[in-house]
Every structure is written in structure tokens, then in C-alpha cells.
Design an enzyme around this catalytic site. Structure first.
Site, PDB file in Angstrom:
ATOM      1  CG  LEU A 136      62.670  35.631  34.555  1.00 56.09           C
ATOM      2  CD1 LEU A 136      63.089  36.318  36.880  1.00 56.09           C
ATOM      3  CD2 LEU A 136      62.234  36.459  34.262  1.00 56.09           C
ATOM      4  CB  SER A 137      61.941  32.353  35.921  1.00 56.39           C
ATOM      5  OG  SER A 137      60.841  30.952  35.992  1.00 56.39           O
ATOM      6  CB  ALA A 138      61.900  28.170  32.526  1.00 51.83           C
TER       7      ALA A 138
END
Length: 284
Positions: A136-138
């Protein structure tokens, strides 16, 4: 209509196979390699798991930790139901104050170096019959890194609210990649992957909320263009009205709502598990 049908099938899968009592725990692992990126490793192995089962490398987002994301996203429950293991890298604040994986630092995204090599060592140490990577995300951006730098390790990937490989080369540049995003040609994106190494490219699933104001939704398009240009099969999932986070469905037994763990009635982890046939014994 396709999204509704897939969601119904996945919800039925989650409900038809109730999870066994969770006697297993998320445990720290040491001695997995030289660990040049100075990450921590955790692992979740359901009790009595036979050898030769698949493994999923699960990469948390900024401000999260490995255990919280693994549980909150639904991956722990799925590992129990479908009988596979989880490899859980964890960032430390000494590397990044917000505990983001450093997907924008050259020394951490190249094969054989930094955080990317640490994650690869964990994947090799706990390798299953098939190994996948998602985040997720980074952690989603780092999923792009792992699929680029170590194509031979992973049979597929799932990028949730993430970014294309090579989008940024510094922390300042990373913010412009996140929002408003960078609009490059498919070949320009593909050249970044090709410059990092060669090898067969595994299928990639890309998930993004249409109301994500942290990582602009255009990144889903740019990711798709990048992986299509290098010959990977890509499927995209735009979750209408969802902000920045992991799509979960606690009402169907998937995940626990919290910061960046968003109850939208769709379970990205379960759909990835179904796509990757993690409940099957055969090789995809």
C-alpha cells in the site's frame, strides 16, 4: 457489473471458508541475510502449514507497521483460510522518519542494494512454491521496485495506491509524483524498467481510489502504461469514491478498519488471493 460480480464471488469465498482459530502469531525473523537496507523481518505461518505452499510479501504504508497492516488489510485472515505464508518486511524510523519504504532513493531501489535487496533476501529466505508481492502507498511503490529489480522472484504483484517505478529520485521529487503526478509516455515509463534489468514480467494488478488526494489517481494509468509497455499483463481496479488507503470489507470477514484501511465493501487482498489462486495446490 463486473466489479459487483467479482466482489460477490470473493465475499462468498471469504464466508464459505471460516478461518481456523489463530494459534499462529506474527513473529520476528533474524538471520535471513546481510540486510543492507537495515529493515526488520516478520513472518506469519499458519499452524500446520505444509511445505510447498505459496508466500506473499506484504509491504505496509507510511506510518504503519508490518503486523498492523497484515491484519488490517485482511492478509492474515486469508493466509489462515487459504493456507499460505506471509513475509512481512518492516521499515524503521532510522531509515525514514515516517516509516515509509524509500521507493524514491537510488540506493534502495536497485537490484542488489539497500532496502530492495533486504526485501529480496526475505523473499528468498521464506520462499514458497510461488511468491507474490503487494503493498500500500509507499509499500505499493516498493512493490513496483521489487517487480522491476527482481522479476524472477515474483509470480505476480498487487500495487495499491502506489506509483510507477522510477517516478522520483529524491524526497522532494516524490511529492510531485504523488500529487499531481507525472504524465510520461508509455515508452518513457517502460524504459525506466528496462534500464533496471531484464527478465520476464509477471502480471500486475493496480488498485486506486478515485478520490485519493494523497497519491493522485492518474498514477493508476501511468502504472498501467509502464507495465504494459514492458509486456506485463495488467488489470486495474478503480474504487469509486475511495480516498487514500487499502480497500477492505470487514462485513465479509476481510480486514479491520483504521487509518488507511478503508471499509468500502471491496476486499483487495481477497481479490488478489483469488487471482493468484492461493488456495490451490497447483502452480499458476
Amino acid at each position: 457489473m463486473r466489479k459487483l460480480l467479482i466482489g460477490a464471488v470473493v465475499s462468498a469465498l471469504v464466508l464459505l471458508f471460516p478461518a481456523p482459530a489463530q494459534a499462529a502469531t506474527i513473529r520476528p525473523v533474524t538471520g535471513f541475510g546481510s540486510n543492507p537496507g537495515a529493515l526488520r523481518m516478520f513472518e506469519y505461518v499458519p499452524d500446520g502449514l505444509p511445505s510447498g505452499r505459496p508466500a506473499v510479501v506484504v509491504l505496509h504504508g507510511c506510518t504503519q507497521d508490518a503486523a498492523g497492516y497484515a491484519r488490517g488489510s485482511g492478509w492474515v485472515g486469508l493466509a489462515d483460510k487459504l493456507r499460505f505464508k506471509l513475509v512481512l518486511p518492516q521499515q524503521v524510523s532510522a531509515n525514514n522518519f515516517s516509516k515509509c519504504f524509500n521507493w524514491f532513493q537510488a540506493g534502495d531501489i536497485e537490484r542488489g542494494h539497500g532496502e530492495a535487496e533486504s526485501i529480496a533476501q526475505m523473499a528468498r529466505f521464506s520462499a514458497g512454491s510461488r511468491t507474490y508481492v503487494t503493498g500500500l502507498s509507499a509499500g505499493g511503490a516498493m512493490t513496483s521496485v521489487m517487480l522491476t529489480a527482481y522479476p524472477e522472484l515474483f509470480a505476480g504483484g498487487g500495487v495499491v495506491a502506489g506509483l510507477p517505478y522510477g517516478c522520483a529520485t529524491s524526497m522532494i521529487d516524490a511529492y510531485s509524483c504523488m500529487n499531481p503526478g507525472k504524465n510520461l509516455t508509455p515508452k518513457q515509463w517502460g524504459d525506466k524498467v528496462r534500464a533496471a534489468g531484464t527478465g520476464p514480467r509477471s502480471p500486475v494488478s493496480v488498485w486506486h481510489g478515485t478520490a485519493d488526494y494523497t497519491v493522485a489517481p492518474m498514477n493508476m494509468r501511468e502504472l498501467s502504461e509502464q507495465w504494459n509497455d514492458v509486456g506485463a499483463a495488467v488489470d486495474t481496479h478503480a474504487v469509486t469514491g475511495m480516498g487514500h488507503g487499502q480497500p477492505i470489507a470487514p462485513g465479509s470477514g476481510c480486514g479491520q478498519a483504521g487509518p488507511y484501511l478503508l471499509d468500502v465493501g471491496v476486499c483487495a487482498a481477497a481479490e488478489l488471493a483469488a487471482k493468484w489462486r492461493l488456495g490451490e495446490d497447483g502452480v499458476q
